[in-house]
Scaffold this motif. Structure first.
Motif, PDB file in Angstrom:
ATOM      1  N   ILE A 159       0.878  -1.054   0.032  1.00 59.11           N
ATOM      2  CA  ILE A 159      -0.183   0.071  -0.135  1.00 59.11           C
ATOM      3  C   ILE A 159       0.709   1.093  -0.040  1.00 59.11           C
ATOM      4  O   ILE A 159       0.315   2.285   0.180  1.00 59.11           O
ATOM      5  N   LEU A 160       2.023   1.084  -0.341  1.00 52.06           N
ATOM      6  CA  LEU A 160       3.044   2.221  -0.457  1.00 52.06           C
ATOM      7  C   LEU A 160       2.458   2.775  -1.812  1.00 52.06           C
ATOM      8  O   LEU A 160       2.608   1.975  -2.886  1.00 52.06           O
ATOM      9  N   SER A 161       2.348   3.991  -1.842  1.00 49.47           N
ATOM     10  CA  SER A 161       1.813   4.638  -3.269  1.00 49.47           C
ATOM     11  C   SER A 161       3.126   4.529  -4.251  1.00 49.47           C
ATOM     12  O   SER A 161       4.399   4.533  -4.083  1.00 49.47           O
ATOM     13  N   PRO A 162       2.626   4.201  -5.565  1.00 54.05           N
ATOM     14  CA  PRO A 162       3.612   3.768  -6.669  1.00 54.05           C
ATOM     15  C   PRO A 162       4.542   5.025  -6.849  1.00 54.05           C
ATOM     16  O   PRO A 162       4.007   5.998  -6.637  1.00 54.05           O
ATOM     17  N   GLU A 163       5.544   4.898  -7.212  1.00 56.62           N
ATOM     18  CA  GLU A 163       6.465   5.882  -7.692  1.00 56.62           C
ATOM     19  C   GLU A 163       6.058   6.457  -9.057  1.00 56.62           C
ATOM     20  O   GLU A 163       6.298   5.711  -9.840  1.00 56.62           O
ATOM     21  N   VAL A 164       6.065   7.661  -8.992  1.00 51.01           N
ATOM     22  CA  VAL A 164       5.443   8.258 -10.219  1.00 51.01           C
ATOM     23  C   VAL A 164       6.159   9.523 -10.587  1.00 51.01           C
ATOM     24  O   VAL A 164       6.238  10.438  -9.558  1.00 51.01           O
ATOM     25  N   TYR A 165       6.513   9.938 -11.650  1.00 54.98           N
ATOM     26  CA  TYR A 165       7.450  11.006 -12.016  1.00 54.98           C
ATOM     27  C   TYR A 165       6.397  12.058 -12.622  1.00 54.98           C
ATOM     28  O   TYR A 165       5.998  11.718 -13.845  1.00 54.98           O
ATOM     29  N   TYR A 166       5.847  12.997 -11.779  1.00 53.12           N
ATOM     30  CA  TYR A 166       4.833  13.824 -12.551  1.00 53.12           C
ATOM     31  C   TYR A 166       5.465  15.088 -13.155  1.00 53.12           C
ATOM     32  O   TYR A 166       6.024  16.019 -12.343  1.00 53.12           O
ATOM     33  N   MET A 167       5.064  15.228 -14.308  1.00 54.46           N
ATOM     34  CA  MET A 167       5.736  16.453 -14.828  1.00 54.46           C
ATOM     35  C   MET A 167       4.429  17.450 -14.781  1.00 54.46           C
ATOM     36  O   MET A 167       4.681  18.672 -15.045  1.00 54.46           O
TER      37      MET A 167
ATOM     38  N   ASN B 183       0.409  18.103 -12.923  1.00 50.34           N
ATOM     39  CA  ASN B 183      -0.566  17.807 -11.683  1.00 50.34           C
ATOM     40  C   ASN B 183      -1.662  17.086 -11.899  1.00 50.34           C
ATOM     41  O   ASN B 183      -2.381  16.322 -11.136  1.00 50.34           O
ATOM     42  N   THR B 184      -2.006  17.199 -13.162  1.00 46.19           N
ATOM     43  CA  THR B 184      -3.401  16.611 -13.458  1.00 46.19           C
ATOM     44  C   THR B 184      -3.762  15.080 -13.320  1.00 46.19           C
ATOM     45  O   THR B 184      -4.629  14.625 -12.775  1.00 46.19           O
ATOM     46  N   ALA B 185      -2.691  14.412 -13.236  1.00 54.37           N
ATOM     47  CA  ALA B 185      -2.601  13.129 -13.005  1.00 54.37           C
ATOM     48  C   ALA B 185      -2.800  12.528 -11.669  1.00 54.37           C
ATOM     49  O   ALA B 185      -3.178  11.493 -11.023  1.00 54.37           O
ATOM     50  N   LYS B 186      -2.616  13.810 -10.660  1.00 56.53           N
ATOM     51  CA  LYS B 186      -2.864  13.474  -9.084  1.00 56.53           C
ATOM     52  C   LYS B 186      -4.227  13.443  -8.656  1.00 56.53           C
ATOM     53  O   LYS B 186      -4.578  13.180  -7.688  1.00 56.53           O
ATOM     54  N   SER B 187      -4.994  14.030  -9.829  1.00 49.77           N
ATOM     55  CA  SER B 187      -6.621  14.141  -9.256  1.00 49.77           C
ATOM     56  C   SER B 187      -7.028  12.839  -8.901  1.00 49.77           C
ATOM     57  O   SER B 187      -6.886  11.676  -9.399  1.00 49.77           O
TER      58      SER B 187
ATOM     59  N   ASN C 157      -0.992  12.167 -19.371  1.00 44.51           N
ATOM     60  CA  ASN C 157      -1.271  13.582 -18.569  1.00 44.51           C
ATOM     61  C   ASN C 157       0.054  13.637 -17.914  1.00 44.51           C
ATOM     62  O   ASN C 157       0.122  14.500 -16.593  1.00 44.51           O
ATOM     63  N   GLY C 158       1.081  13.372 -18.654  1.00 44.21           N
ATOM     64  CA  GLY C 158       2.340  13.932 -18.158  1.00 44.21           C
ATOM     65  C   GLY C 158       2.868  13.129 -16.747  1.00 44.21           C
ATOM     66  O   GLY C 158       3.659  14.019 -16.183  1.00 44.21           O
ATOM     67  N   ALA C 159       2.389  11.861 -16.581  1.00 43.06           N
ATOM     68  CA  ALA C 159       2.926  11.432 -15.343  1.00 43.06           C
ATOM     69  C   ALA C 159       3.343   9.881 -15.807  1.00 43.06           C
ATOM     70  O   ALA C 159       2.740   9.276 -16.131  1.00 43.06           O
ATOM     71  N   PHE C 160       4.740   9.567 -15.374  1.00 43.64           N
ATOM     72  CA  PHE C 160       5.404   8.427 -15.650  1.00 43.64           C
ATOM     73  C   PHE C 160       5.586   7.562 -14.475  1.00 43.64           C
ATOM     74  O   PHE C 160       6.552   8.116 -13.620  1.00 43.64           O
ATOM     75  N   PRO C 161       4.814   6.503 -14.470  1.00 41.38           N
ATOM     76  CA  PRO C 161       5.047   5.433 -13.195  1.00 41.38           C
ATOM     77  C   PRO C 161       6.688   4.866 -13.559  1.00 41.38           C
ATOM     78  O   PRO C 161       7.066   4.921 -14.582  1.00 41.38           O
ATOM     79  N   LEU C 162       7.311   4.893 -12.299  1.00 42.79           N
ATOM     80  CA  LEU C 162       8.644   4.181 -12.288  1.00 42.79           C
ATOM     81  C   LEU C 162       8.737   2.955 -12.007  1.00 42.79           C
ATOM     82  O   LEU C 162       8.015   2.511 -11.148  1.00 42.79           O
TER      83      LEU C 162
END
Ligand code: BUJ
Length: 664
Positions: free
Chosen positions: A170-178, A180-184, A208-213
């Protein structure tokens, strides 16, 4: 009475807090992410293998930037161009094709993952100085919380929360957000319910400019160690681990932090364990087995076998299987480079276990650093842990400096780890101790902070902060030594499945052109043209901007897996190890050797929790350059061995920052 009352109150608060956490279903976690930790793992894109022509072109272009180096001139460059043409006719296409075919047959990983693990695990060099870097935490802003036992306990509790969060996925996935829209919330819900096929989860994020790592490295972060073995080490993990290993004065302790059912002991109990260790008055242990983790890996492997044969199996197992290593150091860390590097980069060796995936080191004045083994993982996984622990300990500390220890079960929770040492073991430890003392004694460090520029300033000037720092390093080296140097900047490729790192070759033609022009008109020279000659200044400004643009371009390339170093490494590995056909001529060429004798090994990271960091040079005549761009300044921390003038280089970089500032 008052003290007792406040202790009771804080105990009550703790019980309340822990029952709140228990009632939320899962005890002692950092958070409960909507998306599972490995939600995107199966949908990550694969690390591309660049086109052979592109790799060769980038290699030669990068080599040209080194012209002026004692081994690189127009003749050697044209020899290398010839060697490249030959490579392109014979070995190159063949090796590239095999690399691509091999990659297709292994779709669940990247072409670099195995060779990179092998590179680390087969190296016989000692881990400290050659591989393990360090990072230092900022102090807890609430000063009394920096009391060592308090900070140490809070860190242990937060680390165990991290372990629970990760184990429960339940640790949130690591995402590189370029963006903020994908955080909604809407987006997160959408992605949560998309099936785990055909990259369906990945696409809306990327759009939406968010890249899961890649999160594969998180499996080796905790409860993990590297085991020395003849010729090639192994990584081992112990997912059910319930204890940490603590070290003080060369003495080891097994500290149980969870009960048999996996419930974390109360913070007051953990604090009691830490106090118990701090009260141990035994003198420094000159025979600490830990010295062996500072030696070359084959020596350590054979002594480890011997230790196992002489009754130390359980003690070694206690160290290996610990969640992590906690060092309670006696040293007071002063606010200076020397003190930070000597404590957190290497120490005296008696109270470190460099094989553990990481060790946290708490000094007697509450400074805390992290030293990590590098084979298992890179900056992304380490920084996630580092930042989460800082936030959790400062925002949701498990206890305060006023919380009293609960000593009731301390004898059961803390057990000394004892080693039986015969003459052979003692002799090996003594040799390791002497050698380590002499090796670390040859290390030199210097650092600088330049307060006139910072992140905001550079953004306002519309130049890339990283590009400027890398340029300052290039200019600094050029001004001080009069020629360019092979330069490596580490870049994560964790946007790809099992990606590791790629090299950004910051010594570009553009950077060298700017460096020469800056050096000619430097503010520190007699003929101060940067400050006094407007057309010269304007011309240099253009060169600085071009250099930054080039740096941006090669940084993007590297992050997208389009550098040239890993591709060349992969082909070399294919020839030497998979085909067993020897080393192709291109890789025996002087230019390749010069390009890979990294004089300026550089790395940076951005984190609100880091105050300092660094690593040693990767070659005997090189420099280990840690640098940072902050809200308040830009700065660097550089290491070298005694034969190089590290202070001179730092002074030159500082004056180059001044030059760049003058121009901008
Ligand atoms: O590239 C790789 O594959 C891994 C690299 C290897 N190497 C260190 C040799 C470049 N590993 C990393 O890059 C991890 C390094 C982590 C330490 C980074 C230190 C950053 C220092 C920041 C703060 C400095 C500010 C000083 C101010 C006085």
């Amino acid at each position: 009475i008052l003290r007792k009352q406040s202790a009771l109150l804080s105990k009550a608060r703790q019980m309340q807090n822990s029952s709140k956490r228990l009632s939320s279903g899962i005890a002692d976690v950092l958070h409960h992410s909507k998306l599972k930790t490995y939600h995107f793992q199966n949908c990550l894109p694969r690390l591309p293998i660049p086109k052979l022509e592109d790799t060769m072109h980038k290699y030669v272009t990068s080599l040209k930037a080194l012209e002026g180096h004692s081994n690189v001139n127009s003749r050697s460059i044209s020899d290398t161009e010839k060697a490249v043409r030959v490579f392109m006719q014979h070995d190159g296409p063949e090796l590239h094709k095999l690399l691509v075919a091999h990659d297709r047959q292994n779709p669940n990983t990247s072409y670099i993952a195995k060779p990179w693990f092998d590179m680390y695990l087969e190296s016989r060099l000692p881990l400290p100085l050659n591989y393990n870097p360090f990072l230092v935490y900022k102090r807890d802003p609430n000063e009394p919380m920096n009391d060592p036992a308090t900070r140490c306990t809070n860190i242990i509790v937060s680390a165990v929360r991290f372990q629970n969060t990760l184990n429960s996925e339940i640790l949130s996935p690591e995402v590189y957000y370029m963006k903020n829209t994908a955080k909604s919330a809407a987006m997160q819900t959408l992605v949560k319910y998309l099936p785990n096929t055909l990259k369906l989860r990945y696409i809306p994020m990327a759009l939406n400019g968010a890249f899961p790592l890649d999160m594969s490295q998180f499996e080796n972060l905790l409860n993990a160690t590297r085991i020395p073995c003849q010729d090639k080490d192994e990584l081992r993990t112990y997912p059910k681990s319930r204890h940490i290993v603590a070290v003080r004065n060369g003495h080891f302790y097994k500290v149980e932090v969870k009960d048999l059912s996996g419930r974390t002991h109360s913070p007051a109990q953990i604090k009691a364990s830490i106090h118990r260790i701090l009260q141990d008055k035994r003198p420094h242990n000159e025979d600490s087995v830990a010295y062996m983790t500072t030696t070359d890996r084959n020596t350590w492997a054979s002594i480890r076998d011997h230790l196992l044969d002489t009754g130390n199996m359980n003690s070694l197992a206690d160290v290996d299987s610990a969640i992590f290593c906690m060092v309670l150091d006696d040293t007071k860390v002063e606010d200076d480079t020397e003190s930070y590097n000597s404590t957190f980069l290497h120490g005296d060796g008696a109270s470190r276990w460099f094989d553990k995936s990481f060790s946290l080191i708490v000094s007697s004045n509450g400074e805390v650093g992290l030293n990590f083994e590098h084979a298992w993982g890179d900056g992304v996984a380490v920084m996630r842990f580092f930042n989460e622990i800082f936030d959790d300990t400062t925002l949701k500390p498990a206890l305060t400096n006023e919380t009293e220890s609960d000593n009731e079960l301390v004898e059961q929770h803390v057990k000394p780890i004892k080693f039986c040492l015969d003459d052979r073991s003692k002799q090996a430890i003594s040799e390791a101790r002497h050698r380590y003392k002499s090796d670390t004694g040859r290390l030199r460090v210097a650092s600088c902070e330049f307060l006139d520029m910072n992140k905001d300033y550079l953004k306002k000037k519309k130049v890339s902060p990283d590009g400027i720092m890398q340029l300052a390093i290039q200019v600094g080296h050029y001004k001080f030594f009069g020629h360019p140097a092979a330069t490596y900047e580490s870049c994560s490729t964790s946007a790809f499945k099992h990606g590791r790192t790629e090299t950004i070759r910051s010594c570009t033609l553009e950077a060298q052109k700017a460096a020469r022009a800056i050096a000619m008109g430097s503010v520190s020279s007699v003929n101060n043209k940067l400050a006094s000659d407007e057309s010269y200044r304007a011309n240099v400004e253009q060169l600085i901007r071009k250099s930054c643009n080039k740096h941006n371009e090669i940084t993007k390339d590297a992050a997208m897996g389009k550098g040239f170093d890993r591709h060349m490494f992969g082909m070399k590995n294919m020839a030497e190890r998979i085909l067993n056909s020897g080393t192709p001529a291109l890789f025996k060429d002087d230019s390749y050797i010069t390009m890979n004798h990294i004089i300026l090994s550089t790395s940076t990271l951005a984190s609100h929790a880091v105050s300092m960091g660094g690593f040693a040079p990767v070659v005997p005549d090189g420099f280990g350059v840690g640098y940072g761009v902050r809200d308040t300044m830009v700065g660097c921390n550089i290491t070298s061995y005694e034969t190089r003038d590290v202070q001179g280089l730092v002074d030159s970089i500082e004056s180059s920052l001044r030059d760049i500032y003058t121009v901008l």
